[in-house]
Design an enzyme around this catalytic site. Structure first.
Site, PDB file in Angstrom:
ATOM      1  CB  THR A 127     -83.682 -47.922  25.371  1.00 49.69           C
ATOM      2  OG1 THR A 127     -84.785 -48.832  25.372  1.00 49.69           O
ATOM      3  CG2 THR A 127     -82.524 -48.598  24.634  1.00 49.69           C
ATOM      4  CG  ASP A 128     -86.890 -50.703  28.636  1.00 52.56           C
ATOM      5  OD1 ASP A 128     -86.736 -50.573  27.400  1.00 52.56           O
ATOM      6  OD2 ASP A 128     -88.015 -50.736  29.168  1.00 52.56           O
ATOM      7  CD  GLU A 129     -86.456 -51.762  22.828  1.00 48.53           C
ATOM      8  OE1 GLU A 129     -86.082 -52.562  21.958  1.00 48.53           O
ATOM      9  OE2 GLU A 129     -87.267 -50.847  22.610  1.00 48.53           O
ATOM     10  CE1 TYR A 151     -82.907 -47.685  19.743  1.00 52.35           C
ATOM     11  CE2 TYR A 151     -84.332 -49.282  20.821  1.00 52.35           C
ATOM     12  CZ  TYR A 151     -83.749 -48.027  20.788  1.00 52.35           C
ATOM     13  OH  TYR A 151     -84.008 -47.127  21.782  1.00 52.35           O
ATOM     14  CE  LYS A 155     -79.925 -45.376  22.818  1.00 52.33           C
ATOM     15  NZ  LYS A 155     -79.587 -43.934  22.663  1.00 52.33           N
TER      16      LYS A 155
END
Length: 329
Positions: A127-129, A151, A155
């Protein structure tokens, strides 16, 4: 090609499986797919119903943290496409441990099984997060990770584990990082299906803070097309960004959803902003465009309209999930 798809009963994983088995990726002819999914609150076999009877589809219910099970499933596969993850930021803030154990420990179990059983390609979907927030411009794949939620941190940890298995063991790993996905079959805790299902049910919708947080929106079909390119042609040990090219504030997105559902702003209630809420995400996608020929193909307004229509026409899919979305059971 025999492909193990983890989390294949979830939103993105099931889309990949359905597209793969329906022939939408002709450069992977006659695929054989094993879906490994724990069927936690956000996974449902209804997502796989269109391909449930396909001779190339096998379903195994199980947890990626289960070492014995994973080592019984991985042998014989040419590739692993790893979607399985806990992914809801709000839930991670209130209860981080399932995110750490699933996203980090579960990924480690899969990687070690792939190494031990000499699996070919391992595509790790992220993910970009993991980058945190960016006020202007777009992240490149070589920029440092600075996650701000449990989260995102879990990741980021799983990304680094995957890349370490390439560097230490020579495992054929490719990492993809995507922007915000939307489309049919998305569990109604994420913003677009949450708003659409509430609006269609005559309920109000919550808007965090001032609504100025910016996200890039990516149709799930475009995301899965990018993953298929990375599976076939990505360079081992590399990271590829998959973006949609449509940046909107949450307030702008809310306006589009209200209009699509025939509702007005009186249905919106302001709520306290999320803790540590990242202001803006943006991915540079030049690398996957230049190396693999990726182009997002679904214009956002077209994709959003089709998504709203799908939820309007498939209340029998999402209505039974509403309690699970609220309670996480």
């Amino acid at each position: 090609m025999r492909i193990l798809v983890t989390g294949g009963a979830g939103f993105i994983g099931s889309n990949f499986v359905r597209n793969l088995l329906s022939g939408r990726y002709p450069k992977i002819p006659n695929p054989k797919v094993t879906v490994l999914d724990a069927l936690t609150y956000s996974g449902t076999l209804t997502n796989l119903r269109p391909v449930a009877d396909h001779p190339g589809c096998t379903f195994v219910q199980g947890d990626i943290r289960d070492v014995e099970l994973v080592n019984s499933v991985v042998p014989g596969h040419d590739a692993v496409v790893h979607f399985a993850a806990e992914s809801h930021v709000d839930r991670s803030i209130h209860g981080p441990l399932p995110f750490v154990t699933t996203n980090v420990t579960g990924t480690a179990v899969l990687l070690d099984a792939a190494r031990a059983h000499r699996t070919g390609r391992f595509v790790h979907v992220s993910t970009d997060e993991v980058y945190g927030s960016i006020p202007a411009g777009s992240w490149r794949e070589d920029q440092p990770l600075a996650p701000n939620s449990p989260y995102a941190a879990s990741k980021a940890g799983s990304d680094l584990l995957a890349l370490s298995y390439h560097r230490t063991h020579g495992l054929d790993v490719v990492v993809t990082r995507c922007s915000n996905n939307y489309g049919p079959h998305q569990f109604p805790e994420k913003v677009i299906p949450l708003f659409v299902t509430r609006l269609l049910a005559g309920q109000d919708v919550p808007l965090y803070g001032d609504g100025g947080n910016v996200r890039d929106w990516l149709h799930v079909d475009d995301h899965c097309a990018g993953i298929e390119l990375a599976l076939r042609g990505g360079r081992s040990g590399e990271v590829y960004h998959i973006g949609g090219g449509t940046e909107l504030t949450n307030r702008e997105l809310t306006g589009l959803l209200l209009r699509a559902c025939g509702a007005g702003w009186e249905r919106v209630r302001a709520v306290e902003d999320r803790k540590g809420h990242d202001r803006r995400y943006s991915l540079a996608i030049g690398k996957i465009q230049e190396e693999l020929g990726y182009r997002p193909s679904i214009p956002f307004e077209q994709g959003l309209a089709a998504t709203v229509d799908w939820y309007r026409d498939n209340a029998t899919w999402w209505e039974p999930l509403l309690d699970r979305a609220a309670l996480g059971v």
